[in-house]
Design a protein around this motif. Structure first.
Motif, PDB file in Angstrom:
ATOM      1  N   ALA A 154       0.817  -1.224   0.000  1.00  0.00           N
ATOM      2  CA  ALA A 154       0.000   0.000   0.000  1.00  0.00           C
ATOM      3  C   ALA A 154       0.843   1.263   0.000  1.00  0.00           C
ATOM      4  CB  ALA A 154      -0.932   0.011   1.207  1.00  0.00           C
ATOM      5  N   ALA A 155       2.166   1.131  -0.035  1.00  0.00           N
ATOM      6  CA  ALA A 155       3.036   2.297   0.074  1.00  0.00           C
ATOM      7  C   ALA A 155       2.892   3.224  -1.126  1.00  0.00           C
ATOM      8  CB  ALA A 155       4.494   1.843   0.211  1.00  0.00           C
ATOM      9  N   ALA A 156       2.728   2.666  -2.325  1.00  0.00           N
ATOM     10  CA  ALA A 156       2.680   3.500  -3.535  1.00  0.00           C
ATOM     11  C   ALA A 156       1.507   4.482  -3.483  1.00  0.00           C
ATOM     12  CB  ALA A 156       2.584   2.616  -4.775  1.00  0.00           C
ATOM     13  N   GLU A 157       0.343   3.992  -3.081  1.00  0.00           N
ATOM     14  CA  GLU A 157      -0.830   4.881  -3.003  1.00  0.00           C
ATOM     15  C   GLU A 157      -0.599   5.982  -1.979  1.00  0.00           C
ATOM     16  OE1 GLU A 157      -5.646   4.706  -2.071  1.00  0.00           O
ATOM     17  OE2 GLU A 157      -4.384   2.938  -1.779  1.00  0.00           O
ATOM     18  N   ARG A 158      -0.006   5.625  -0.857  1.00  0.00           N
ATOM     19  CA  ARG A 158       0.247   6.612   0.180  1.00  0.00           C
ATOM     20  C   ARG A 158       1.245   7.664  -0.294  1.00  0.00           C
ATOM     21  NH1 ARG A 158       2.774   5.467   6.176  1.00  0.00           N
ATOM     22  NH2 ARG A 158       2.135   7.429   7.142  1.00  0.00           N
ATOM     23  N   ILE A 159       2.232   7.251  -1.091  1.00  0.00           N
ATOM     24  CA  ILE A 159       3.202   8.204  -1.643  1.00  0.00           C
ATOM     25  C   ILE A 159       2.507   9.198  -2.558  1.00  0.00           C
ATOM     26  CG2 ILE A 159       5.216   8.450  -3.148  1.00  0.00           C
ATOM     27  CD1 ILE A 159       6.150   5.714  -2.138  1.00  0.00           C
ATOM     28  N   TYR A 160       1.634   8.693  -3.430  1.00  0.00           N
ATOM     29  CA  TYR A 160       0.915   9.582  -4.350  1.00  0.00           C
ATOM     30  C   TYR A 160       0.048  10.586  -3.586  1.00  0.00           C
ATOM     31  CZ  TYR A 160       2.190   6.922  -8.535  1.00  0.00           C
ATOM     32  OH  TYR A 160       2.882   6.337  -9.567  1.00  0.00           O
ATOM     33  N   LEU A 161      -0.657  10.113  -2.568  1.00  0.00           N
ATOM     34  CA  LEU A 161      -1.549  10.996  -1.821  1.00  0.00           C
ATOM     35  C   LEU A 161      -0.770  12.053  -1.042  1.00  0.00           C
ATOM     36  CD1 LEU A 161      -4.100   8.334  -0.513  1.00  0.00           C
ATOM     37  CD2 LEU A 161      -4.433   9.985  -2.360  1.00  0.00           C
ATOM     38  N   LEU A 162       0.339  11.645  -0.427  1.00  0.00           N
ATOM     39  CA  LEU A 162       1.142  12.608   0.317  1.00  0.00           C
ATOM     40  C   LEU A 162       1.820  13.600  -0.631  1.00  0.00           C
ATOM     41  CD1 LEU A 162       1.836  13.159   3.302  1.00  0.00           C
ATOM     42  CD2 LEU A 162       3.995  11.974   2.931  1.00  0.00           C
ATOM     43  N   SER A 163       2.193  13.140  -1.817  1.00  0.00           N
ATOM     44  CA  SER A 163       2.787  14.041  -2.813  1.00  0.00           C
ATOM     45  C   SER A 163       1.793  15.130  -3.214  1.00  0.00           C
ATOM     46  CB  SER A 163       3.239  13.251  -4.042  1.00  0.00           C
ATOM     47  OG  SER A 163       4.269  12.340  -3.722  1.00  0.00           O
ATOM     48  N   GLN A 164       0.513  14.771  -3.294  1.00  0.00           N
ATOM     49  CA  GLN A 164      -0.503  15.768  -3.638  1.00  0.00           C
ATOM     50  C   GLN A 164      -0.605  16.837  -2.565  1.00  0.00           C
ATOM     51  OE1 GLN A 164      -2.422  16.063  -6.552  1.00  0.00           O
ATOM     52  NE2 GLN A 164      -2.749  18.033  -5.552  1.00  0.00           N
ATOM     53  N   GLU A 165      -0.486  16.442  -1.299  1.00  0.00           N
ATOM     54  CA  GLU A 165      -0.518  17.428  -0.223  1.00  0.00           C
ATOM     55  C   GLU A 165       0.698  18.361  -0.303  1.00  0.00           C
ATOM     56  OE1 GLU A 165      -3.185  17.629   1.577  1.00  0.00           O
ATOM     57  OE2 GLU A 165      -3.995  15.808   0.670  1.00  0.00           O
ATOM     58  N   VAL A 166       1.860  17.797  -0.619  1.00  0.00           N
ATOM     59  CA  VAL A 166       3.071  18.617  -0.750  1.00  0.00           C
ATOM     60  C   VAL A 166       2.931  19.591  -1.915  1.00  0.00           C
ATOM     61  CG1 VAL A 166       5.549  18.560  -1.207  1.00  0.00           C
ATOM     62  CG2 VAL A 166       4.529  16.855   0.295  1.00  0.00           C
ATOM     63  N   ILE A 167       2.353  19.128  -3.013  1.00  0.00           N
ATOM     64  CA  ILE A 167       2.139  20.008  -4.170  1.00  0.00           C
ATOM     65  C   ILE A 167       1.201  21.149  -3.807  1.00  0.00           C
ATOM     66  CG2 ILE A 167       1.108  20.123  -6.473  1.00  0.00           C
ATOM     67  CD1 ILE A 167       2.162  17.284  -6.941  1.00  0.00           C
ATOM     68  N   ASP A 168       0.155  20.854  -3.025  1.00  0.00           N
ATOM     69  CA  ASP A 168      -0.757  21.917  -2.589  1.00  0.00           C
ATOM     70  C   ASP A 168      -0.027  22.958  -1.737  1.00  0.00           C
ATOM     71  OD1 ASP A 168      -2.845  20.737  -3.894  1.00  0.00           O
ATOM     72  OD2 ASP A 168      -3.667  19.729  -2.132  1.00  0.00           O
ATOM     73  N   VAL A 169       0.857  22.486  -0.853  1.00  0.00           N
ATOM     74  CA  VAL A 169       1.647  23.412  -0.036  1.00  0.00           C
ATOM     75  C   VAL A 169       2.547  24.267  -0.922  1.00  0.00           C
ATOM     76  CG1 VAL A 169       3.474  23.560   1.695  1.00  0.00           C
ATOM     77  CG2 VAL A 169       1.573  21.984   2.034  1.00  0.00           C
ATOM     78  N   LEU A 170       3.165  23.648  -1.922  1.00  0.00           N
ATOM     79  CA  LEU A 170       4.033  24.388  -2.846  1.00  0.00           C
ATOM     80  C   LEU A 170       3.256  25.462  -3.594  1.00  0.00           C
ATOM     81  CD1 LEU A 170       6.433  21.755  -4.463  1.00  0.00           C
ATOM     82  CD2 LEU A 170       7.093  23.897  -3.355  1.00  0.00           C
ATOM     83  N   HIS A 171       2.077  25.106  -4.088  1.00  0.00           N
ATOM     84  CA  HIS A 171       1.280  26.067  -4.846  1.00  0.00           C
ATOM     85  C   HIS A 171       0.862  27.254  -3.974  1.00  0.00           C
ATOM     86  CE1 HIS A 171      -0.021  22.970  -8.141  1.00  0.00           C
ATOM     87  NE2 HIS A 171       1.232  23.335  -8.228  1.00  0.00           N
ATOM     88  N   ASN A 172       0.366  26.967  -2.782  1.00  0.00           N
ATOM     89  CA  ASN A 172      -0.112  28.049  -1.921  1.00  0.00           C
ATOM     90  C   ASN A 172       1.028  28.918  -1.400  1.00  0.00           C
ATOM     91  OD1 ASN A 172      -3.207  27.825  -1.304  1.00  0.00           O
ATOM     92  ND2 ASN A 172      -2.478  25.722  -1.322  1.00  0.00           N
ATOM     93  N   SER A 173       2.150  28.308  -1.062  1.00  0.00           N
ATOM     94  CA  SER A 173       3.290  29.096  -0.599  1.00  0.00           C
ATOM     95  C   SER A 173       3.888  29.911  -1.739  1.00  0.00           C
ATOM     96  CB  SER A 173       4.344  28.196   0.040  1.00  0.00           C
ATOM     97  OG  SER A 173       4.749  27.174  -0.847  1.00  0.00           O
ATOM     98  N   THR A 174       3.824  29.395  -2.957  1.00  0.00           N
ATOM     99  CA  THR A 174       4.300  30.170  -4.117  1.00  0.00           C
ATOM    100  C   THR A 174       3.462  31.417  -4.317  1.00  0.00           C
ATOM    101  OG1 THR A 174       5.148  28.186  -5.220  1.00  0.00           O
ATOM    102  CG2 THR A 174       4.707  30.105  -6.599  1.00  0.00           C
ATOM    103  N   HIS A 175       2.144  31.283  -4.206  1.00  0.00           N
ATOM    104  CA  HIS A 175       1.267  32.455  -4.338  1.00  0.00           C
ATOM    105  C   HIS A 175       1.493  33.444  -3.195  1.00  0.00           C
ATOM    106  CE1 HIS A 175      -0.760  30.959  -7.820  1.00  0.00           C
ATOM    107  NE2 HIS A 175      -1.285  29.918  -7.207  1.00  0.00           N
ATOM    108  N   LEU A 176       1.754  32.928  -1.999  1.00  0.00           N
ATOM    109  CA  LEU A 176       2.076  33.826  -0.888  1.00  0.00           C
ATOM    110  C   LEU A 176       3.380  34.570  -1.151  1.00  0.00           C
ATOM    111  CD1 LEU A 176       1.158  31.753   2.306  1.00  0.00           C
ATOM    112  CD2 LEU A 176       0.132  33.917   1.580  1.00  0.00           C
ATOM    113  N   ASN A 177       4.328  33.896  -1.762  1.00  0.00           N
ATOM    114  CA  ASN A 177       5.595  34.545  -2.087  1.00  0.00           C
ATOM    115  C   ASN A 177       5.392  35.659  -3.110  1.00  0.00           C
ATOM    116  OD1 ASN A 177       8.509  34.672  -1.815  1.00  0.00           O
ATOM    117  ND2 ASN A 177       8.606  33.827  -3.882  1.00  0.00           N
ATOM    118  N   ARG A 178       4.532  35.415  -4.080  1.00  0.00           N
ATOM    119  CA  ARG A 178       4.216  36.463  -5.063  1.00  0.00           C
ATOM    120  C   ARG A 178       3.496  37.632  -4.392  1.00  0.00           C
ATOM    121  NH1 ARG A 178       1.922  32.461  -9.872  1.00  0.00           N
ATOM    122  NH2 ARG A 178       3.952  31.509 -10.388  1.00  0.00           N
TER     123      ARG A 178
END
Length: 376
Positions: free
Chosen positions: A230-254
């Motif tokens: 089940a590790a692969a699914e968990r990696i994909y889901l956690l990666s999506q959360e990290v991407i969301d953090v990246l997107h929101n922090s990027t907009h905050l930086n702008r």
């Protein structure tokens, strides 16, 4: 352990709440709060039904206290269309700005409409039980010496859940008042300083989120090397959360860059720019750590794929070995099952035991060979 189900946090733009049972509390759908900040000291929090009541109380307080350097802070924990419409009418807001107020789920940004400054902030809270990052949106409107804070989610900007009654909100701001002592120099710089303080609070909230994501990343690494499928699914889901953090922090930086670019144009004090530089530095760290975490998860996914391929290869070796062992007696049996008349072993007394021995012997030989080659 990975959660059984994950639900994306829904951030509705407008929320109507049920009226509390207490007769002393104002219905949540119409409650808003205000306080004056005089000489960097927040005064008593007032509760009102309408935005007009807030403006009237603020004007009366200014005329009585005769204080020129002060800020009026207005908090709207539960926005409603009627309340937003009253705010738009009272301040004669631009139609584009009004449309933004009525529609949440926006990126972090800063815009000016005449004498009104509009800021959208996104704070983050990590829910470890769900392995999800919950984002809460806030709309800030500044006009003159007044700042209106509209909460679009269920938490304050520091991640504290919004209480369900006015008493809980008053208690929250009474406790928060103690933390203002270290910000006296900042808040003395004018109403813009309050925006920077809220921005800094939102940015600092991303660090605990990254810590939570990092902890789960470490757990995934152990899960991968333990062979959990089940590790692969968990990696994909956690990666999506990290991407969301990246997107929101990027907009905050702008957003911080836009505030910095407008500092000279709108005569922002140099001391306030220094605070903004500090916020930008924190955002840079957030972006760097989130980027490293995303790269680490990508590498873990590659490692997991390699380990899965290795396990599949080992399984194929075992399957192939047993297939060869089973094929040997099948081959002998097929030869002796052709039923030709001229086959000497058919009428030989030891033909049957010889055939069985040959089947068994070939199987044993193949098994030993495969064991030596570590296929079994």
């Amino acid at each position: 352990m990975p959660p059984e189900s994950r639900h994306r946090f829904d951030r509705p733009s407008l929320r109507k709440r049920a009226t509390p049972g207490s007769e002393e509390s104002i219905p949540r759908a119409t409650a808003l709060f205000s306080r004056r900040i005089v000489n960097s000291e927040p005064r008593e929090l007032h509760t009102a039904h309408t935005f007009h009541d807030v403006l009237t109380a603020s004007t009366a307080d200014s005329s009585v206290s005769n204080v020129t350097e002060s800020t009026t802070q207005v908090i709207i924990p539960w926005s409603t269309p009627e309340l937003l419409a009253e705010l738009a009418s009272a301040w004669d807001l631009h139609p584009v700005l009004v449309d933004d107020l009525f529609h949440a789920d926006q990126r972090a940004k800063v815009e000016r409409y005449g004498d009104v400054l509009f800021v959208v902030l996104k704070s983050a809270v990590y829910i470890d039980a769900k392995e999800e990052v919950e984002f809460n949106e806030f709309h800030l409107l500044m006009k003159g010496d007044a700042l209106v804070i509209i909460c679009q989610g269920d938490r304050f900007i520091d991640g504290t859940p919004i209480p369900s009654d006015t008493g809980g909100i008053q208690e929250y701001f009474a406790n928060e008042k103690r933390s203002w002592t270290k910000d006296r120099e900042l808040l003395a710089l004018g109403p813009e300083a309050l925006i920077y303080r809220l921005l800094d609070t939102a940015v600092d909230g991303y660090f605990p989120v990254l810590d939570g994501l990092q902890d789960d990343k470490d757990g995934i690494e152990r899960q991968v090397f333990s062979g959990d499928t089940a590790a692969a699914e968990r990696i994909y889901l956690l990666s999506q959360e990290v991407i969301d953090v990246l997107h929101n922090s990027t907009h905050l930086n702008r957003l911080t860059q836009a505030l910095g670019n407008g500092a000279a144009k709108y005569a922002i004090p140099d001391d306030l720019r220094a605070y903004l530089d500090d916020v930008t530095d924190h955002l840079t760290r957030v972006l760097a750590e989130a980027g490293e975490l995303r790269e680490a998860l990508s590498q873990i996914l590659n490692v997991n794929s390699t380990l899965v391929a290795q396990r599949q290869n080992e399984d194929m070796k075992k399957i192939s070995g047993w297939a060869a062992i089973l094929f040997a007696p099948t081959l002998v049996g097929a030869i002796y099952g052709m039923n030709f008349d001229d086959m000497p072993e058919l009428h030989w007394a030891f033909g049957y035991p010889m055939a069985l021995g040959l089947m068994f012997g070939l199987g044993v030989v193949l098994y030993i060979v495969f064991r030596v080659k570590k296929w079994m």
